[in-house]
Design a protein around this motif. Structure first.
Motif, short mmCIF file in Angstrom:
data_model
loop_
_atom_site.label_atom_id
_atom_site.label_comp_id
_atom_site.label_asym_id
_atom_site.label_seq_id
_atom_site.Cartn_x
_atom_site.Cartn_y
_atom_site.Cartn_z
N CYS A 518 -43.25 -5.22 52.38
CA CYS A 518 -44.64 -5.08 52.81
C CYS A 518 -45.53 -5.37 51.60
N CYS A 519 -46.52 -6.23 51.76
CA CYS A 519 -47.37 -6.60 50.64
C CYS A 519 -48.83 -6.69 51.09
N VAL A 520 -49.72 -6.09 50.30
CA VAL A 520 -51.16 -6.21 50.51
C VAL A 520 -51.79 -6.53 49.16
N ILE A 521 -52.31 -7.72 49.01
CA ILE A 521 -52.99 -8.14 47.78
C ILE A 521 -54.47 -8.29 48.13
N ARG A 522 -55.30 -7.41 47.52
CA ARG A 522 -56.72 -7.40 47.87
C ARG A 522 -57.62 -7.82 46.72
N ASP A 580 -51.85 -6.05 37.95
CA ASP A 580 -51.98 -7.26 38.76
C ASP A 580 -50.68 -7.48 39.52
N GLU A 581 -50.65 -6.95 40.75
CA GLU A 581 -49.44 -7.08 41.56
C GLU A 581 -49.18 -8.51 42.01
N ARG A 582 -50.16 -9.40 41.83
CA ARG A 582 -49.95 -10.78 42.29
C ARG A 582 -48.85 -11.47 41.50
N VAL A 583 -48.77 -11.17 40.19
CA VAL A 583 -47.71 -11.76 39.36
C VAL A 583 -46.36 -11.17 39.76
N GLY A 584 -46.30 -9.86 39.88
CA GLY A 584 -45.04 -9.21 40.25
C GLY A 584 -44.59 -9.58 41.64
N GLU A 585 -45.52 -9.83 42.54
CA GLU A 585 -45.16 -10.20 43.92
C GLU A 585 -44.24 -11.41 43.93
N ARG A 586 -44.62 -12.47 43.25
CA ARG A 586 -43.80 -13.68 43.25
C ARG A 586 -42.43 -13.41 42.63
N ARG A 587 -42.39 -12.66 41.52
CA ARG A 587 -41.10 -12.37 40.87
C ARG A 587 -40.21 -11.55 41.79
N ALA A 588 -40.79 -10.55 42.45
CA ALA A 588 -39.99 -9.70 43.34
C ALA A 588 -39.46 -10.49 44.52
N LEU A 589 -40.30 -11.33 45.12
CA LEU A 589 -39.85 -12.14 46.27
C LEU A 589 -38.73 -13.09 45.86
#
Length: 644
Positions: A518-522, A580-589
């Motif tokens: 589940c991801c929410v980037i705002r 900045d969860e946007r950077v971690g989002e890509r790495r985690a995915l």
């Protein structure tokens, strides 16, 4: 049509006008004896003008005439019936400077602004300087503008119809205007089967050559030019062929079939696409769609329109191509849109038309599952493939297909906007239908695209999950991630953890495995607008490990494999605003994809349609405490023009 000079052109126009059935009807309406013979004897043209008189006209005007009008006068001193509202124009003794007697120039110049184009400025100044060619008309001016000159020295010609309320229509030159009016004359008469002449025969021959060239996949853009010209001349079959090409190329085109629905070309190809066009509109009632149908077909037309709206329409085609369509539809319903396209593409040589005016499987575009996979680029591939009568050798059958490269998961972090939200559940060992039964009531809804599952788009109707089969790649342990299905939702409401976790529990029942993300980037910096990323792994209804990152703070449970340790993706930061969860989002995915060998089909989710199911909401009830604060956001993407 090739222009062979004014004399030949004007003689042909005059002869074809004299022989046209509409000319006889016009004479009979006048009610005078011998009217037809007098009209034909008078003709449309006049004797040519000598160089001396042309020179005198230029001296009177104080200007050298543009080339095409000057050479026209050398063939005819004016012309009658140039169009339906201009009865006489262009004689040496009659043409004169317009002078703007109605004061239009001031009105047009008053409308100019900083946003006006250079052409707007030229047009506004045209009125007072233009040469008036129209000498007898129904409130119609033909204005040659010496202030609007091209590289060949031609003056632009403007047609202003005072009764229309429209702005002047511009032609590049006098010659362009006359050729367009000749085409209009043909278009006005084209539906009459008695209107046959050298021009119609030449156009119909070019149409037949273009039709065969289209089936052979030969230079589609050139064939489109031929069809466009024939369409401007009103040749009956030209629009039908033209709009099949433009539909496949994603350029629109309205294919309302004329004929009975029992005709497969009308009922299976043209009318379904016309129904899609109508269903997507907002300004027309259904009577507008049904009225042109035969009285006995209107009930079937209404039923077709209902199936299109409810996304229950299924495209069918005969023979081996039809068999491939069935297989491709099954692939698309599982999310394998690339595989579905390869199946369709391999079968294209086996496609057969229903008749001479059928050159492409346009009805395919109306199918809610297969239509979205035919992008404009793929539509061009369809048109470039020899098929039907254009296939010069027997089809060899589908050859080996290139394996598609799995998309992975990291593409979910792509997009032009920094804000996006999504949730997906991946389950091993179950089909998409079985996953739908576990997460919802098992009732599969009609295929939905991304817009149709957007929370903002659905409002109070609820937001379904779309289900399909995962594409797979080699996992970190060397095993393939085969046999997985997914349920995907773009856009989230405020999340209640217990309900979110229930999705992982349900998907992994009976000894299975599931992955929940589940991801929410705002893009916000306050605690109330913190970004969220959640991952959890489940076996047999139990969460084995997982983590939730909110505003730079990570909550974790269970023993993680090294490849999925959240500290690798979301390092702790002392300042929540700096997270900045946007950077971690890509790495985690990327790590989830590589660890489990899983991939979500990018095209199917962003642009295609998939079966959908209503699942239990994971929102926190209004006014209650606790829960992860999400927001109603949609993952940015665009649905293509060719999708129905």
């Amino acid at each position: 049509m090739e222009f062979l000079g004014w004399e030949s052109f004007l003689n042909r126009w005059n002869a074809e006008w004299a022989a046209a059935p509409s000319t006889r009807e016009e004479a009979e309406e006048d009610g005078e004896g011998g009217g037809l013979e007098e009209m034909i004897e008078e003709g449309l043209g006049f004797p040519p003008v000598g160089e001396e008189r042309i020179g005198a006209l230029e001296q009177r005007l104080g200007a050298t005439l543009p080339p095409s009008y000057r050479s026209f006068l050398a063939a005819s001193d004016g012309w009658r019936r140039a169009d339906s509202a201009v009865y006489l124009m262009g004689t040496v003794d009659g043409v004169h400077w317009h002078g703007d007697p109605m004061g239009f120039q001031a009105n047009y110049e008053d409308r100019l602004s900083a946003n006006s184009s250079a052409q707007d400025v030229v047009t506004a100044g045209m009125w007072s300087r233009a040469l008036q060619l129209s000498l007898d008309s129904d409130m119609t001016d033909l204005l040659l503008d010496p202030g609007d000159v091209n590289a060949e020295g031609e003056w632009a010609l403007y047609v202003y119809r005072g009764w229309s309320g429209d702005c002047p229509r511009r032609f590049e030159s006098f010659g362009d205007y006359m050729r367009a009016m000749f085409a209009d004359f043909h278009s006005d008469n084209g539906a009459d089967p008695g209107f046959v002449n050298d021009t119609t025969r030449a156009l119909d021959a070019s149409l037949d050559r273009a039709r065969l060239a289209c089936l052979a996949g030969d230079d589609i853009d050139r064939q489109l030019e031929v069809l466009t010209e024939a369409m401007s001349y009103g040749r009956p079959v030209a629009r039908k062929l033209h709009d099949q090409l433009t539909s496949m190329l994603g350029r629109g085109g309205y294919l309302h079939g004329h004929g009975r629905l029992d005709d497969p070309l009308v009922g299976r190809e043209f009318m379904p696409l016309a129904a899609v066009d109508h269903a997507q509109g907002t300004h027309r009632d259904d009577d507008w769609f049904l009225r042109p149908l035969h009285e006995d077909d209107q009930a079937r037309g209404a039923e077709l329109l209902e199936r299109i709206r409810e996304r229950r329409y299924v495209y069918e085609s005969p023979g081996p191509f039809g068999e491939a369509i069935v297989a491709a539809r099954e692939q698309a319903s599982r999310g394998d849109t690339d595989g579905a396209w390869r199946t369709v593409e391999a079968a294209l040589p086996d496609w057969e038309p229903y008749g001479d005016d059928h050159i492409a499987p346009v009805g395919l575009l109306a199918d809610p599952l297969l239509g979205p996979i035919v992008t404009p680029e793929r539509g061009r591939r369809v048109l470039s493939t020899p098929r039907g009568a254009g296939r010069t050798a027997p089809a060899a059958g589908p050859g080996p297909l290139d394996e598609a490269v799995p998309d992975g998961l990291a593409w979910l972090a792509d997009g032009p906007r920094s804000r996006h939200a999504y949730r997906f559940v991946l389950a091993e060992g179950v089909s998409p239908r079985e996953l739908a039964e576990r997460l919802g009531d098992g009732t599969l809804l009609p295929p939905h695209n991304q817009l149709e599952t957007d929370p903002w788009h659905n409002g109070a109707r609820g937001t379904p999950d779309r289900v399909g089969a995962c594409a797979t790649e080699a996992a970190a342990d060397g095993e393939s991630g085969s046999g997985w299905s997914f349920a995907f939702r773009n856009g989230l409401e405020p999340v209640q953890p217990k309900r979110l976790h229930s999705l992982g529990e349900k998907a992994s029942r009976s000894g299975g495995r599931s992955v929940l993300v589940c991801c929410v980037i705002r893009g916000g910096t306050s605690e109330a607008s913190s970004d969220i990323f959640h991952f959890s792994y489940w076996e047999d209804g139990r969460e084995c490990y997982g983590f939730t990152v909110t505003g730079g703070v990570t909550e974790r449970s269970g023993d993680f494999p090294l490849t999925l340790d959240p500290r690798r993706f979301f390092p702790e930061v002392p300042d929540r605003k700096a997270a900045d969860e946007r950077v971690g989002e890509r790495r985690a995915l990327t790590a989830v994809s590589e660890t489990f060998g899983l991939s979500l089909p990018r095209f199917a989710i962003r642009h295609g349609r998939l079966p959908a199911v209503m699942t239990e909401p994971v929102i926190r009830q209004s006014g209650t405490g606790g829960g992860i604060q999400g927001t109603l956001l949609a993952h940015s993407a665009r649905t293509p023009p060719s999708a129905p």
